[in-house]
Design a protein around this motif. Structure first.
Motif, PDB file in Angstrom:
ATOM      1  N   ARG A 113       0.852  -1.195   0.000  1.00 33.07           N
ATOM      2  CA  ARG A 113       0.000   0.000   0.000  1.00 33.07           C
ATOM      3  C   ARG A 113       0.886   1.243   0.000  1.00 33.07           C
ATOM      4  O   ARG A 113       2.022   1.215   0.466  1.00 33.07           O
ATOM      5  N   THR A 114       0.327   2.339  -0.524  1.00 35.99           N
ATOM      6  CA  THR A 114       1.051   3.605  -0.503  1.00 35.99           C
ATOM      7  C   THR A 114       1.009   4.180   0.903  1.00 35.99           C
ATOM      8  O   THR A 114       0.213   3.752   1.753  1.00 35.99           O
ATOM      9  N   PHE A 115       1.857   5.176   1.143  1.00 38.96           N
ATOM     10  CA  PHE A 115       1.871   5.839   2.442  1.00 38.96           C
ATOM     11  C   PHE A 115       0.489   6.381   2.788  1.00 38.96           C
ATOM     12  O   PHE A 115       0.004   6.214   3.911  1.00 38.96           O
ATOM     13  N   ALA A 116      -0.167   7.014   1.822  1.00 38.40           N
ATOM     14  CA  ALA A 116      -1.503   7.575   2.072  1.00 38.40           C
ATOM     15  C   ALA A 116      -2.509   6.478   2.404  1.00 38.40           C
ATOM     16  O   ALA A 116      -3.352   6.649   3.296  1.00 38.40           O
TER      17      ALA A 116
ATOM     18  N   ALA B 253      11.485  -4.002  -7.851  1.00 39.90           N
ATOM     19  CA  ALA B 253      12.260  -2.977  -7.146  1.00 39.90           C
ATOM     20  C   ALA B 253      13.329  -3.612  -6.269  1.00 39.90           C
ATOM     21  O   ALA B 253      14.490  -3.188  -6.276  1.00 39.90           O
ATOM     22  N   ALA B 254      12.963  -4.635  -5.530  1.00 39.72           N
ATOM     23  CA  ALA B 254      13.911  -5.290  -4.626  1.00 39.72           C
ATOM     24  C   ALA B 254      15.061  -5.935  -5.397  1.00 39.72           C
ATOM     25  O   ALA B 254      16.229  -5.809  -5.002  1.00 39.72           O
ATOM     26  N   GLN B 255      14.747  -6.616  -6.494  1.00 37.71           N
ATOM     27  CA  GLN B 255      15.777  -7.320  -7.255  1.00 37.71           C
ATOM     28  C   GLN B 255      16.686  -6.386  -8.045  1.00 37.71           C
ATOM     29  O   GLN B 255      17.824  -6.737  -8.338  1.00 37.71           O
ATOM     30  N   THR B 256      16.180  -5.216  -8.409  1.00 37.14           N
ATOM     31  CA  THR B 256      16.994  -4.277  -9.191  1.00 37.14           C
ATOM     32  C   THR B 256      17.700  -3.243  -8.314  1.00 37.14           C
ATOM     33  O   THR B 256      18.485  -2.454  -8.815  1.00 37.14           O
ATOM     34  N   GLY B 257      17.385  -3.238  -7.025  1.00 35.10           N
ATOM     35  CA  GLY B 257      17.984  -2.253  -6.129  1.00 35.10           C
ATOM     36  C   GLY B 257      17.301  -0.900  -6.212  1.00 35.10           C
ATOM     37  O   GLY B 257      17.821   0.086  -5.701  1.00 35.10           O
TER      38      GLY B 257
ATOM     39  N   LEU C 299      10.110   1.939  -5.518  1.00 37.08           N
ATOM     40  CA  LEU C 299       8.897   2.467  -6.118  1.00 37.08           C
ATOM     41  C   LEU C 299       8.659   3.848  -5.527  1.00 37.08           C
ATOM     42  O   LEU C 299       8.624   4.008  -4.323  1.00 37.08           O
ATOM     43  N   THR C 300       8.541   4.825  -6.391  1.00 37.42           N
ATOM     44  CA  THR C 300       8.373   6.197  -5.906  1.00 37.42           C
ATOM     45  C   THR C 300       6.965   6.722  -6.091  1.00 37.42           C
ATOM     46  O   THR C 300       6.608   7.715  -5.489  1.00 37.42           O
ATOM     47  N   ALA C 301       6.180   6.071  -6.926  1.00 37.61           N
ATOM     48  CA  ALA C 301       4.803   6.509  -7.147  1.00 37.61           C
ATOM     49  C   ALA C 301       4.010   5.383  -7.775  1.00 37.61           C
ATOM     50  O   ALA C 301       4.542   4.583  -8.538  1.00 37.61           O
ATOM     51  N   ILE C 302       2.735   5.330  -7.423  1.00 32.44           N
ATOM     52  CA  ILE C 302       1.798   4.398  -8.044  1.00 32.44           C
ATOM     53  C   ILE C 302       0.639   5.212  -8.566  1.00 32.44           C
ATOM     54  O   ILE C 302       0.091   6.052  -7.861  1.00 32.44           O
ATOM     55  N   ASP C 303       0.288   4.974  -9.813  1.00 34.16           N
ATOM     56  CA  ASP C 303      -0.850   5.651 -10.427  1.00 34.16           C
ATOM     57  C   ASP C 303      -1.874   4.581 -10.784  1.00 34.16           C
ATOM     58  O   ASP C 303      -1.778   3.938 -11.838  1.00 34.16           O
ATOM     59  N   ASP C 304      -2.846   4.373  -9.883  1.00 31.78           N
ATOM     60  CA  ASP C 304      -3.852   3.341 -10.117  1.00 31.78           C
ATOM     61  C   ASP C 304      -4.704   3.639 -11.337  1.00 31.78           C
ATOM     62  O   ASP C 304      -5.138   2.729 -12.035  1.00 31.78           O
ATOM     63  N   ALA C 305      -4.961   4.905 -11.604  1.00 33.48           N
ATOM     64  CA  ALA C 305      -5.798   5.266 -12.755  1.00 33.48           C
ATOM     65  C   ALA C 305      -5.127   4.863 -14.067  1.00 33.48           C
ATOM     66  O   ALA C 305      -5.783   4.419 -14.997  1.00 33.48           O
ATOM     67  N   ARG C 306      -3.818   5.013 -14.137  1.00 36.77           N
ATOM     68  CA  ARG C 306      -3.077   4.661 -15.364  1.00 36.77           C
ATOM     69  C   ARG C 306      -2.483   3.259 -15.290  1.00 36.77           C
ATOM     70  O   ARG C 306      -1.824   2.813 -16.228  1.00 36.77           O
ATOM     71  N   LEU C 307      -2.671   2.575 -14.155  1.00 40.00           N
ATOM     72  CA  LEU C 307      -2.155   1.217 -13.957  1.00 40.00           C
ATOM     73  C   LEU C 307      -0.654   1.148 -14.171  1.00 40.00           C
ATOM     74  O   LEU C 307      -0.139   0.291 -14.899  1.00 40.00           O
ATOM     75  N   GLU C 308       0.064   2.042 -13.509  1.00 40.03           N
ATOM     76  CA  GLU C 308       1.514   2.045 -13.643  1.00 40.03           C
ATOM     77  C   GLU C 308       2.175   2.548 -12.370  1.00 40.03           C
ATOM     78  O   GLU C 308       1.522   3.122 -11.499  1.00 40.03           O
ATOM     79  N   ALA C 309       3.457   2.278 -12.289  1.00 36.21           N
ATOM     80  CA  ALA C 309       4.260   2.712 -11.152  1.00 36.21           C
ATOM     81  C   ALA C 309       5.580   3.251 -11.665  1.00 36.21           C
ATOM     82  O   ALA C 309       6.011   2.936 -12.777  1.00 36.21           O
ATOM     83  N   ARG C 310       6.236   4.046 -10.852  1.00 33.04           N
ATOM     84  CA  ARG C 310       7.556   4.587 -11.182  1.00 33.04           C
ATOM     85  C   ARG C 310       8.595   3.854 -10.338  1.00 33.04           C
ATOM     86  O   ARG C 310       8.478   3.790  -9.123  1.00 33.04           O
TER      87      ARG C 310
END
Length: 154
Positions: free
Chosen positions: A46-49, A79-83, A86-97
């Protein structure tokens, strides 16, 4: 008597004198990384919010969030395997940064099954796109090759 949770009134209250408690299910597994500054918790995805407002959210919104956590955990594994982080999740666009460094960010698409095999779409800053086959044992090598164009055919 209502209890204040995250700056909002909780959607339930305890009856006076009965000692009854209403329990709200949570995906928390007790290893919250948002407490140490992560935007997305490595424990529950889950996100911080979402973590902060969980008790104040309506049942429908909690159910919506719960339905996407399994796919978010795929992003967390990347994220864990690449070091990265995740800095943001956009549920509306179904993507993460996914931030590999503060200046090197990759957009991760919604994890999906293609021909019964798990894939994660990658979108690089330069506009290149790649469907990462995360079911393969060598997916991490394919990830780095796609980012740096080290392979002739990725």
């Amino acid at each position: 008597m209502a209890f204040v949770v995250s700056g909002a009134f909780a959607p339930w209250s305890l009856p006076e004198g009965r000692g009854a408690k209403l329990m709200i299910a949570t995906p928390c597994i007790g290893v919250c990384s948002t407490a140490v500054g992560d935007e997305v918790c490595f424990g529950c995805a889950r996100t911080f919010a979402e973590v902060s407002d969980w008790l104040a959210l309506g049942a429908d919104r909690r159910a919506q969030i719960s339905c996407v956590l399994a796919r978010r955990k795929v992003w967390l594994q990347l994220a864990a395997q690449t070091g990265g982080r995740l800095t943001a999740i956009d549920d509306a666009r179904l993507e993460a940064r996914l931030a590999l460094t503060p200046d090197f960010i990759v957009t991760l698409g919604w994890p999906q099954l293609l021909d019964g095999q798990a894939h994660v779409p990658l979108c690089m800053v330069d506009g290149r796109n790649f469907m990462l086959p995360v079911y393969r044992d060598d997916w991490l090598l394919l990830f780095w090759n796609a980012l740096f164009q080290l392979a002739d055919e990725v």
